[in-house]
Design a protein around this motif. Structure first.
Motif, PDB file in Angstrom:
ATOM      1  N   SER A 204     -54.997 -16.440  21.899  1.00 37.00           N
ATOM      2  CA  SER A 204     -56.017 -16.861  20.941  1.00 37.00           C
ATOM      3  C   SER A 204     -57.003 -15.745  20.637  1.00 37.00           C
ATOM      4  O   SER A 204     -57.642 -15.756  19.589  1.00 37.00           O
ATOM      5  N   ALA A 205     -57.136 -14.802  21.568  1.00 39.47           N
ATOM      6  CA  ALA A 205     -58.011 -13.649  21.336  1.00 39.47           C
ATOM      7  C   ALA A 205     -57.263 -12.661  20.446  1.00 39.47           C
ATOM      8  O   ALA A 205     -56.601 -11.730  20.914  1.00 39.47           O
ATOM      9  N   THR A 206     -57.357 -12.888  19.140  1.00 37.77           N
ATOM     10  CA  THR A 206     -56.520 -12.146  18.207  1.00 37.77           C
ATOM     11  C   THR A 206     -56.806 -10.646  18.219  1.00 37.77           C
ATOM     12  O   THR A 206     -55.888  -9.840  18.034  1.00 37.77           O
ATOM     13  N   SER A 207     -58.055 -10.252  18.432  1.00 33.87           N
ATOM     14  CA  SER A 207     -58.352  -8.815  18.459  1.00 33.87           C
ATOM     15  C   SER A 207     -57.672  -8.165  19.662  1.00 33.87           C
ATOM     16  O   SER A 207     -57.197  -7.031  19.567  1.00 33.87           O
ATOM     17  N   TRP A 208     -57.615  -8.864  20.809  1.00 34.77           N
ATOM     18  CA  TRP A 208     -56.898  -8.332  21.980  1.00 34.77           C
ATOM     19  C   TRP A 208     -55.418  -8.185  21.658  1.00 34.77           C
ATOM     20  O   TRP A 208     -54.804  -7.170  21.998  1.00 34.77           O
ATOM     21  N   MET A 209     -54.839  -9.192  21.018  1.00 30.24           N
ATOM     22  CA  MET A 209     -53.423  -9.136  20.661  1.00 30.24           C
ATOM     23  C   MET A 209     -53.145  -7.983  19.707  1.00 30.24           C
ATOM     24  O   MET A 209     -52.144  -7.269  19.833  1.00 30.24           O
ATOM     25  N   GLU A 210     -54.042  -7.802  18.751  1.00 29.23           N
ATOM     26  CA  GLU A 210     -53.878  -6.704  17.786  1.00 29.23           C
ATOM     27  C   GLU A 210     -53.957  -5.351  18.482  1.00 29.23           C
ATOM     28  O   GLU A 210     -53.109  -4.474  18.283  1.00 29.23           O
ATOM     29  N   ASP A 211     -54.970  -5.160  19.316  1.00 22.13           N
ATOM     30  CA  ASP A 211     -55.214  -3.854  19.927  1.00 22.13           C
ATOM     31  C   ASP A 211     -54.186  -3.505  20.994  1.00 22.13           C
ATOM     32  O   ASP A 211     -53.751  -2.344  21.095  1.00 22.13           O
ATOM     33  N   ASN A 212     -53.809  -4.478  21.822  1.00 22.37           N
ATOM     34  CA  ASN A 212     -52.994  -4.181  22.990  1.00 22.37           C
ATOM     35  C   ASN A 212     -51.495  -4.369  22.785  1.00 22.37           C
ATOM     36  O   ASN A 212     -50.703  -3.815  23.544  1.00 22.37           O
ATOM     37  N   LEU A 213     -51.105  -5.125  21.766  1.00 24.61           N
ATOM     38  CA  LEU A 213     -49.682  -5.341  21.528  1.00 24.61           C
ATOM     39  C   LEU A 213     -49.246  -4.842  20.158  1.00 24.61           C
ATOM     40  O   LEU A 213     -48.372  -3.983  20.041  1.00 24.61           O
TER      41      LEU A 213
ATOM     42  N   ILE B   4     -66.868  -6.567  17.471  1.00 22.51           N
ATOM     43  CA  ILE B   4     -67.342  -7.930  17.225  1.00 22.51           C
ATOM     44  C   ILE B   4     -66.937  -8.389  15.836  1.00 22.51           C
ATOM     45  O   ILE B   4     -66.374  -9.481  15.661  1.00 22.51           O
ATOM     46  N   LEU B   5     -67.203  -7.580  14.828  1.00 20.11           N
ATOM     47  CA  LEU B   5     -66.868  -7.948  13.455  1.00 20.11           C
ATOM     48  C   LEU B   5     -65.357  -8.046  13.265  1.00 20.11           C
ATOM     49  O   LEU B   5     -64.852  -8.944  12.578  1.00 20.11           O
ATOM     50  N   LYS B   6     -64.630  -7.142  13.895  1.00 21.17           N
ATOM     51  CA  LYS B   6     -63.177  -7.166  13.809  1.00 21.17           C
ATOM     52  C   LYS B   6     -62.620  -8.412  14.471  1.00 21.17           C
ATOM     53  O   LYS B   6     -61.752  -9.106  13.913  1.00 21.17           O
ATOM     54  N   GLY B   7     -63.117  -8.746  15.665  1.00 23.58           N
ATOM     55  CA  GLY B   7     -62.629  -9.916  16.378  1.00 23.58           C
ATOM     56  C   GLY B   7     -62.895 -11.199  15.628  1.00 23.58           C
ATOM     57  O   GLY B   7     -62.031 -12.088  15.547  1.00 23.58           O
ATOM     58  N   LEU B   8     -64.076 -11.348  15.064  1.00 22.01           N
ATOM     59  CA  LEU B   8     -64.416 -12.555  14.309  1.00 22.01           C
ATOM     60  C   LEU B   8     -63.603 -12.651  13.023  1.00 22.01           C
ATOM     61  O   LEU B   8     -63.231 -13.746  12.592  1.00 22.01           O
ATOM     62  N   THR B   9     -63.319 -11.499  12.419  1.00 16.64           N
ATOM     63  CA  THR B   9     -62.519 -11.488  11.193  1.00 16.64           C
ATOM     64  C   THR B   9     -61.081 -11.882  11.485  1.00 16.64           C
ATOM     65  O   THR B   9     -60.491 -12.733  10.807  1.00 16.64           O
ATOM     66  N   GLU B  10     -60.491 -11.270  12.503  1.00 17.00           N
ATOM     67  CA  GLU B  10     -59.090 -11.525  12.818  1.00 17.00           C
ATOM     68  C   GLU B  10     -58.864 -12.938  13.350  1.00 17.00           C
ATOM     69  O   GLU B  10     -57.749 -13.459  13.277  1.00 17.00           O
ATOM     70  N   SER B  11     -59.928 -13.563  13.857  1.00 19.08           N
ATOM     71  CA  SER B  11     -59.823 -14.943  14.328  1.00 19.08           C
ATOM     72  C   SER B  11     -60.138 -15.950  13.226  1.00 19.08           C
ATOM     73  O   SER B  11     -60.252 -17.147  13.496  1.00 19.08           O
ATOM     74  N   ASP B  12     -60.299 -15.480  12.001  1.00 19.31           N
ATOM     75  CA  ASP B  12     -60.535 -16.338  10.835  1.00 19.31           C
ATOM     76  C   ASP B  12     -61.872 -17.084  10.880  1.00 19.31           C
ATOM     77  O   ASP B  12     -62.020 -18.143  10.273  1.00 19.31           O
ATOM     78  N   PHE B  13     -62.876 -16.511  11.575  1.00 20.68           N
ATOM     79  CA  PHE B  13     -64.209 -17.105  11.564  1.00 20.68           C
ATOM     80  C   PHE B  13     -65.048 -16.554  10.412  1.00 20.68           C
ATOM     81  O   PHE B  13     -65.816 -17.275   9.789  1.00 20.68           O
TER      82      PHE B  13
END
Length: 482
Positions: free
Chosen positions: A153-162, A293-302
């Motif tokens: 669910s942590a989309t920024s983690w998924m994007e960065d690490n995978l 922060i901005l990237k994580g909120l964006t990628e999580s569709d908030f």
């Protein structure tokens, strides 16, 4: 229950399962969007191993690594690892035990390994990523009958690490699948599958409160009206989604407090703020942390970044998540709530004003349906709102949605959420003419302005309706994606 929507994703997962090669698949998307449900329903009882990481929310961080490793051991034992193995001291040991289990169970048929909420397992100083890289590169990728699916669910983690990994997992993913919230059409299909009768007007209103988040919709009870269900889930004592706001961000982000600061700020202004304004007003320091922060909120569709009409470089961020917008408007900081608030105030001016704003956001989310109704699905477009300011920086006019088209047309869209066909009177006709003229003066001479009305039940024809070039009704927003 059958999978609602997700037809493309289901087909792709089945194709990968039937392949004769090792497959590494990442499924991600914001919390509650239905990732685990999709995997479970597609594969039923075909899992060789399934593990879910422990949520870090409200847990003792000092012992979290040990708890994660212990939980992983328990999952291994549930799927056949011999009892008596000591708790692994590191993720290298843990994945070695997984290799041992899979080797024991290998009969040549497809082996399906599913690790849910993978980002939660990457605790501080755990060296999880190097161990996971070693598991895939050194062992799993060599087994052609192995399919590994990871969710997060942590989309920024998924994007960065995978997905965008520059290290040992670079270009190792075979497929990435991002799940987005349901559309209106998928929400309607979902409620029909539950044998729940709901008008499209109430479906749209439900979407304005909860968005297309399947988990939230699953909490609706048959036999209750939409206002009753809203009260049940948000306003009654111990309502199931009353405290969802804090849990949501706490389970997704390590520095949730700063993420919440940004969300609270953006809720104050519909047109949003620039990055520099966000940092100034929240006190968050500039640098990589702010960008994350901005990237994580964006990628999580908030939140959503956009460039206002007529401005080429001014990037703004606005809050687009319906639940957050609703919570911060009606529930945040309220210690005493009327358990029947929504039913009692369903037709109040405050709720009608909110519906007007929320309907605009719903239309932005369904821009493809609007374009299809206008017959411009294949035309390249950009969409934004536009606030016209005077020299004294006072707002003179706000245009709800502008669709700037590559075929030299700009659709000036006005949104109206009424329970009957909208009527243009003399005063509003004059206001619309002024807006069209203002926009005409601002755009290139090559472009033509078309006035478009997006209204729940369409437009009533009268002496003032002639300048409207096209009408989009609520039913048009329910057309499915193709």
């Amino acid at each position: 229950m059958d999978v609602i929507g997700r037809k493309v994703e289901t087909k792709e997962l089945e194709r990968l399962y039937k392949s004769e090669s090792s497959e590494f698949v990442a499924v991600y998307g914001r919390r509650r969007v239905g990732k685990t449900f999709l995997i479970k329903e597609v594969f039923k009882d075909r899992f060789t191993f399934w593990h879910t990481g422990l949520s870090p929310y409200d847990r003792d961080k000092k012992h979290l690594l040990h708890d994660q490793l212990q939980a992983f051991l328990y999952s291994l034992q549930d799927y056949g690892l011999e009892e008596g193995e000591p708790c692994p001291k590191s993720w290298l040991e843990a994945f070695r035990l997984l290799e041992k289990l899979l080797t024991k169970k290998d009969d040549g048929s497809r082996q399906l390994v599913f690790i849910d909420e993978l980002p939660w397992m990457d605790t501080a100083r755990s060296r999880f990523i190097p161990a996971f890289e070693h598991f895939w590169n050194g062992w799993a990728s060599k087994h052609n009958n192995l399919m590994l699916i990871v969710c997060g669910s942590a989309t920024s983690w998924m994007e960065d690490n995978l997905i965008n990994n520059k290290g040992g997992l670079y270009n190792r993913l075979n497929t990435e699948i991002k799940l987005h919230p349901f559309t209106l059409a998928e929400c309607e299909e979902y409620f029909k599958s539950k044998k729940m009768a709901m008008s499209r007007y109430d479906l749209a209103q439900t979407y304005m409160v909860f968005g297309g988040i399947p988990h939230y919709l699953s909490l609706f009870e048959k036999g209750f009206s939409a206002p009753q269900n809203i009260d049940r889930l948000l306003f009654e004592r111990d309502a199931k989604l009353r405290n969802e706001f804090q849990r949501l961000f706490g389970s997704l982000f390590k520095n949730a407090e700063d993420h919440i600061k940004v969300i609270r700020l953006l809720a104050q202004k519909r047109s949003g703020y620039t990055r520099s304004e966000i940092l100034e007003k929240t006190g968050i320091k500039d640098g990589g942390g702010a960008s994350e922060i901005l990237k994580g909120l964006t990628e999580s569709d908030f939140i959503s970044p956009y460039v206002p009409f007529g401005e080429r470089k001014t990037l703004r961020y606005k809050l687009i998540d319906p639940y957050c917008l609703f919570f911060l408007r009606f529930l945040d900081g309220q210690n005493k709530l009327d358990p029947q608030y929504w039913q009692k105030n369903n037709n109040s001016p405050r709720l009608n004003t909110w519906r007007g704003f929320a309907f605009e956001e719903l239309c932005f989310y369904h821009i493809q349906q609007i374009k299809r109704k206008l017959g411009i699905s294949g035309v390249s477009t950009t969409e934004s709102s536009w606030i016209v300011y005077s020299q004294e920086q006072k707002a003179q006019a706000q245009m709800d949605m502008l669709i700037d088209r590559s075929d030299n047309i700009v659709n000036l869209c006005e949104m109206k959420y009424y329970k009957k066909p909208f009527v243009i009177d003399k005063a509003y006709d004059q206001e619309l003419r002024e807006r069209v003229q203002t926009l005409t003066d601002a755009v290139s001479r090559k472009k033509t302005v078309h006035l478009t009305l997006v209204a729940a039940y369409g437009l009533k024809q009268n002496e003032y309706s002639g300048q409207v070039q096209s009408v989009v009704a609520l039913d048009d927003l329910f057309t499915p994606d193709f």
